[in-house]
Structure formats: structure tokens, C-alpha cells
Design a protein around this motif. Sequence first.
Motif, mmCIF file in Angstrom:
data_model
loop_
_atom_site.group_PDB
_atom_site.id
_atom_site.type_symbol
_atom_site.label_atom_id
_atom_site.label_comp_id
_atom_site.label_asym_id
_atom_site.label_seq_id
_atom_site.Cartn_x
_atom_site.Cartn_y
_atom_site.Cartn_z
ATOM 1 N N PRO A 45 43.637 37.284 45.484
ATOM 2 C CA PRO A 45 44.066 37.297 44.080
ATOM 3 C C PRO A 45 44.397 35.901 43.542
ATOM 4 C CG PRO A 45 45.244 38.937 45.362
ATOM 5 C CD PRO A 45 44.528 38.058 46.336
ATOM 6 N N ASP A 51 36.952 39.254 38.741
ATOM 7 C CA ASP A 51 37.368 40.607 39.092
ATOM 8 C C ASP A 51 36.175 41.298 39.754
ATOM 9 O OD1 ASP A 51 37.750 43.376 39.029
ATOM 10 O OD2 ASP A 51 39.112 43.249 37.320
ATOM 11 N N GLN A 54 34.161 43.823 37.611
ATOM 12 C CA GLN A 54 33.669 43.506 36.262
ATOM 13 C C GLN A 54 32.296 42.849 36.253
ATOM 14 O OE1 GLN A 54 36.301 41.855 33.438
ATOM 15 N NE2 GLN A 54 37.410 43.786 33.461
ATOM 16 N N ARG A 78 28.221 42.421 39.014
ATOM 17 C CA ARG A 78 29.499 41.981 39.574
ATOM 18 C C ARG A 78 29.280 40.806 40.519
ATOM 19 N NH1 ARG A 78 30.902 48.107 41.287
ATOM 20 N NH2 ARG A 78 29.014 47.694 42.453
ATOM 21 N N SER A 82 32.878 37.428 44.998
ATOM 22 C CA SER A 82 34.153 38.103 44.829
ATOM 23 C C SER A 82 34.184 39.425 45.582
ATOM 24 C CB SER A 82 34.404 38.319 43.336
ATOM 25 O OG SER A 82 35.428 39.229 43.149
ATOM 26 N N TYR A 86 36.777 40.518 48.497
ATOM 27 C CA TYR A 86 37.587 41.731 48.384
ATOM 28 C C TYR A 86 37.131 42.787 49.387
ATOM 29 C CZ TYR A 86 40.297 40.107 44.431
ATOM 30 O OH TYR A 86 41.181 39.425 43.638
ATOM 31 N N GLN B 391 35.954 47.784 31.445
ATOM 32 C CA GLN B 391 35.937 46.366 31.097
ATOM 33 C C GLN B 391 36.261 46.137 29.621
ATOM 34 O OE1 GLN B 391 32.699 44.556 33.035
ATOM 35 N NE2 GLN B 391 33.071 42.517 32.246
#
Lengths: 291, 523
Positions: A45, A51, A54, A78, A82, A86, B391
Motif C-alpha cells: 500500500p 489500485d 482499477q 489493470r 500491481s 498484491y 471505479q
Amino acid sequence: MTTVEQEAVAAADTELPRSRRGPAFLVWIAVAWLALLVLAALFAPLLPLADPAQDVGGPRQPPFASLAEPLGTDGLGRSVLSRLVYGARASLQVGVLAILVGLLLGGLIGLLAGYFRKAVDFVIGVVTDALLAFPGLVLLLAIGAVLGPGLPTVIIGLAALSLPMYVRMTRANTLRFTEREFVQAARLTGAPASRIITREILPNVIPPLLAYSVVVMASLITAEAAISYLGIGIMPPTPSWGAMIADGQFELARNPQLVFVPAVVLALTVFAFSVVGDWGRARLDVGGAKV
Amino acid sequence: MGSRRTRRLQGVALAAAACLALAACGGASGGAAQGPTGEPQPGGTIRMLMNYDGPDLDPIHTTVAATAFGNQLLPIFDTLIRVDAQGTITPRIATAVTTTDGGTTWTVKLRDGVKFSDGTPFDAAALKFNWERDAEPESGQTSDARQITAMTVVDPTTLQATLASPNTSFPYLLQGPIGMIGSPTAIQTKGDQYSVAPVGAGPFVLDKRVPGSSYSYKKNPGYWDAPRPYADALEIRLIPETAQMASSFQAGEADLMSGPTGAAVWRQTEEQGTRVLKPVTFGGNAVWFNTTRAPVDDVRVRRALVMAMDPQDANDKADEGAATVSDNIFPQDSPYFDPAARIPYNGDLAQAQALIDSYVAEKGGPVTLTWLTTEGNNRRWVEAYAQQVNQKLENVDFKVEVVTTALALQSFYDDSFQVLGSSFIGVDPVLQMNQRLACGSGRNNANYCNQEVDAAFKQALRSPDQATRVDAVKKAQEALWKDVPFFLQSRAINYTATSENLGGVDSFAEGLLTLDSAWLATP
């Protein structure tokens, strides 16, 4: 340090050349990779990552094409980087929890079996053998079918998978120490079983178990990827390496990067855990022959 | 454009006056490649690949759609009538379905001498027996069959049915489950076994079914439409993943494959020169809100969610842009197409957020809801739409849960779902929309109820006149897109690819196949 502990260390020392025969630089690379992974997962984080759920700018961007998204984007736009970080979080978290359950529960059962022998050992042995004989993936699928997909299913499934391995490991090591002089001596002084197990045997059994856990971790990460791949693991949109591979599989011909990037990270991680685990096992003298 | 549509409308209106037909169903367009030409050759085994399997083989338990179970059942049962590409009704086992009083009393005339594959006669008494059975409580077809309040066997080939209220769309039902008639003798003697080994009057007879895996059929030598079927046997193999199915087809393991659209593989298949049948109908993969369950019982939430959705973006993500998406449930060339009747996609986000904010201020937040999906291609669509909503809107947590088909269906029937997909297609929009959206209808899984919509459909069902129907659908849509009880995920129906060796196969309705006339150039 008791004499016995010194003996154990001496025994380990005599084993050292065996591990040194392996390429030490490989161990260091593996440790570095794992350290990077664990740190990234822990501090995800805080890192400048998008994200993982997203859309960061359109689907299927190739890797190494932009600075913002060095590993590209997946089918839903996405960030792959990331999601890998994660996903590592999910994989490591699941692995560690499953190992803790296996270690505590399996360790306890193994200790009891190894110390008390006779009927206790027999019953535990039969149950453990049955569990070990059962195909792992089928067990996971069955648990998934009963509990439904999700994080608890993965943890319970993987714990069930690691439990018998820990029982065996602990029992073998307990047997090894139960016959040793210092345990016999403790018995002769009239110490109760609980005291002998916790004070005399347990401290000697734990180090090899911990070394073994690193190897178990490698197999659990693979298993987690497998059940997430099969759709009974971690639920979307929470990332998981197995799910990332599964998501990309039907575009393999057109967008191979969707599968290859997570697959390479998964392979590297499993390899690193195996290398470190083997090195640790050699150091701590828990070769398979002695189990 | 405008004048073309007007001409089309007139043409359709004429056809409708003559045969009560509605042209919501466009033609099945083939690719450049065609199958073999010339005289049909007898013999051989037709090998087919499919995605879906259904519960059991008794038509009272299932829907008869190309996207569900229709193409497995058609070879066994055939249907009373068929609706062709232009929306006109073609006789099959029923030679005529007529009304003289505006849709209350219907006379079904059957072909003379048709026999079930067990040798018993397919007569008016058999039809009456089947329709009575369709109306029994254990049947899944009560919403169709209970429209019939009385039946009279006039003569062995004529049945007169009286409906509770006028329904000018009644003939369209006879292509569906209540148009698949089984042998009364077999139904009575076989009991529970009937759903495993059904007996109909179709071109083939079921030889063996391995649920979820395969179907084997043999030719029905007593088929009424001799010399059809041309093939000696039909084998269907089920492969749940479309991409895998396409690989098998391309490897020459089958003569045809049929499955859900999208999934880019169809585009690839066509590019390789294979003939692909693409039926165009209204509707498509619809997604339903349970209008009696929080938070989607509130129109503000439903509207806001749909306003935040972008079908083209979802298409790019889920199917690499290969599917067709639309903000209108009717294709542009349909007489029912109304440019004003838009599903409110891609709305003003500030407005959508205001709707959510007002809901949260009243009932608390965040707005949490779950969309159930099955594994596979559909999941990617669901994830793409949910991602857009999460979103773009604050205070909304749109979750995706992957479940088995059985669990998804169960949640549909016991009303526990919040958001769930279920195809919304058919040959007659009035009939289909009324079944799915009328207050209290058995197939109204969204539990939607709006008196305006009801009144519009009631009026349409009484009218054989195309203009009245178009007007009623327009009125219904005005109310519908204010309420948003559902939206279209994609206009994906069911595509079929046929090999160069296979002739005589066309699709009708939303993708059902004319396997009775199929033949192999080299058997």
C-alpha cells in the motif's frame, strides 16, 4: 547450551560441506528475490502502485512499453505489476497461515505420536497415511465444492494438505530425540510427560520443522495458484497469481504476455523457496534419509 | 436510412396482417464460405460440438432456446411450427394455427399420419394430453400452458384451444417447449424414466446421453418429412469452453459447432474461411436486477449502476471487441427499433453519483451488492462491468461472485439473487417481454411490476396489427428505461459454424438448427 544441543550443532557442522557443494550464489539470488517479494508484499500500500482492481489505461498493454506500467496491463486494463505484488500478498498470506496451522496442529499431533507411540501412534499414523495417500488436488476440489470458493477455502484446503506432512516430520524427529540420553535422564528424574515434551524435545524438533516450512511454502504457493486457476480460490477482483494465469489462458495465442508474466514470477518464486529450503535443510541436518 | 426503414416496416406490416408474424428476428447471415451444393447425400454421422447441457430431456423441465437446451431437444421432438428468418411461421407438424375471434380461440391443424418414434399416432388427443401435462404443477411451462383454459378434440388432426385472454402471439409459443410433443404412451409407461429416454416425433431418436458430456442419436426411419433426415446418426459432444471447442472444430473433429457468441474465436473462425451462422434477434445477454431486494429494489441504485456502465469498454476487455453491444434491445432494422428507447449507459457520472448519494443519505451506505456469474467467458464481462461501476462511483461496492450454473439458477428461482444474467431473446418481443416483465408472471425473475408496461403489453397481445404492437412496445419501453429492471450485457446470442463437408444446415429463431435437413458431402 546443553551438551545435547552442542552435539546437534556438531552434527550439523559435519554436514556443512554437503550444502557448500551447491552453488552458494544461487542461494543468495533466491534470498534476494524472496526478500524483495516479501518486502513488496508487506509494503504494497505504500508503494507507488496503481489500485490492482482499477483500469489504468486500457486493456492488454504489452510489457516494457511504458514507464508507468512496466509489465503492461491485463484484460481488464489493470496494472500487471500491481496485481503481481498484491497477488504475492495473497499467496504469501495464504501460505503462511496454512503453514502456521500445519505447524501448530501437525506439530502437536506428531509430538504426541512420536512420544507416546503404541495405540496413539498407530491411530495417528493410519489417519496421516490416509491423508497423504489422498490426491492433493482432489482433496482441494472436494473442500472447494463443500465450502464454496474463497479465502477460507484456500487456507483450510492448504492447511489440510500440509498437516500430514508436518505430522510425519515432527513424529520422525520426536522419535529421534525420545531415545536420546537427555530425555531418558529427564524421565528418570520423574519429570512429567508434558515437561519432557515442551522442555526437552520441542526445542530440538522446531529448527528442522522451520527449515522444512520453506520447502512446504513452495509447494503451497503452487497449490494456491492451482486452485485459484481452477476457480475455487481467491475471488475476483482480489489478485492471485493462479487467477491471473487462468484469466489469460484463452488469449494465449494472441496475448501470451497475460500468461507468461505471472507464470514466470510464480516459477521464480517457487524455485527460490526450493533453493532456500534445501539449503536450510542441509544446514539443519534434516535430510530425507533421517526422516 | 429513414426511407429504407419505412419500406421495411410496410413490408413487415403486410406480412404480419397475413400471418400474424413479427419481424423482430432478422435473417441468419452466412460468411463468404458455403457448404457443399447439389443433391443431399444420404448416410454418415454428423458430429457436432456444443457448450451447454440442460437438466433432463423432458421439455416440461427446460427452456427450449439455442442458448439453453434447444438444439439437443429438437432432434428428438421437432416442433409444431417454426418461425423463419423473416418472422413468418412455417408449418412443421402443425400445418396451420388459426384464430377467428382475435386471439382467444385457436385451431391447431396437425399433419395427417405423423407417428411418434414408438409407432403411436401423433394426433390431436396426444397434443391435448401434452398440453394438459404442461399445465400441471410440476411443469416448468405453466406460464405458457395455463393460458389455455379449455381444449376440444374436433377430429384426429384438429384441436381447438380456448385461452383465458386474447393472445395474438400464441402461435409463437409452439416453437418453444409446449411445441415439443412427446408420445403419451411413452410418458405414461416410462414414468420417471421418460426424462432420460424421451420419445418424440423428431428426425432422430436418442440412443444414449452422458449428462454433461455427449449425446448420440440415430435416424428416425419413420420421420414424417421423408427422406429427411439424411444422416444415419448424430453425435453431440459438449465442450464447455468456447475456445477449446473451436480448437477441436478447427482440428476437424466435428462438422459443426454451436455456442455463445463473443469470445473472439468466432471472428477467428470466420477469418479462416469457415461459414458462420449469426442469427440476429432482439435482446441478447440480459442482466436482471431483483427489484424486490435491497439495494437494487431502489430505482436510484439501478439507474446509477447502469449509467456508470460502458458496453463498448466491456466488449474490448471481455471479448477483445469481438462481440456486439448495443444500448437498444432491438437491432436497427427491427420494426420495433426506437432510437429514443435507450438503455441509460454512459450517463452523466455526476448525476449517477447524486443518485447514489441520495440513496446512501436515506438508507445508509456504502451500497453493497453482488453479481453472480458462472466461470468462463461470461465472468470476464461481469468483471468488466463491475470494475467500471466500482471505479466510477463512490460509495458503491459491486462484488462479483463466481458460482456454479446450478447455484445461479437456484438463486434465480428462490429470489435470493441481487444481480444475475439470463438471456432475453426470442422471436416475438411482445410475447417475450410480457413473459419476463409482466406483474406476477412466472418468468418475471426480476419481480418487476409496472402497470403502464402491463397495460401496453395487454393491448399488444390482443392485437394482430403490427402498428399497434410497435406502439405498445414503444410505450412499454418508455416506462421500462425509467425503471431499468435489466440491462443488456451484450447482444450475444448463439453462433454456429459449419464445415465445408456439411450442407443443409441453417439457423432459425435465435440460433436453433435445422439438423433434420443436414447432410454430409462425404459421409
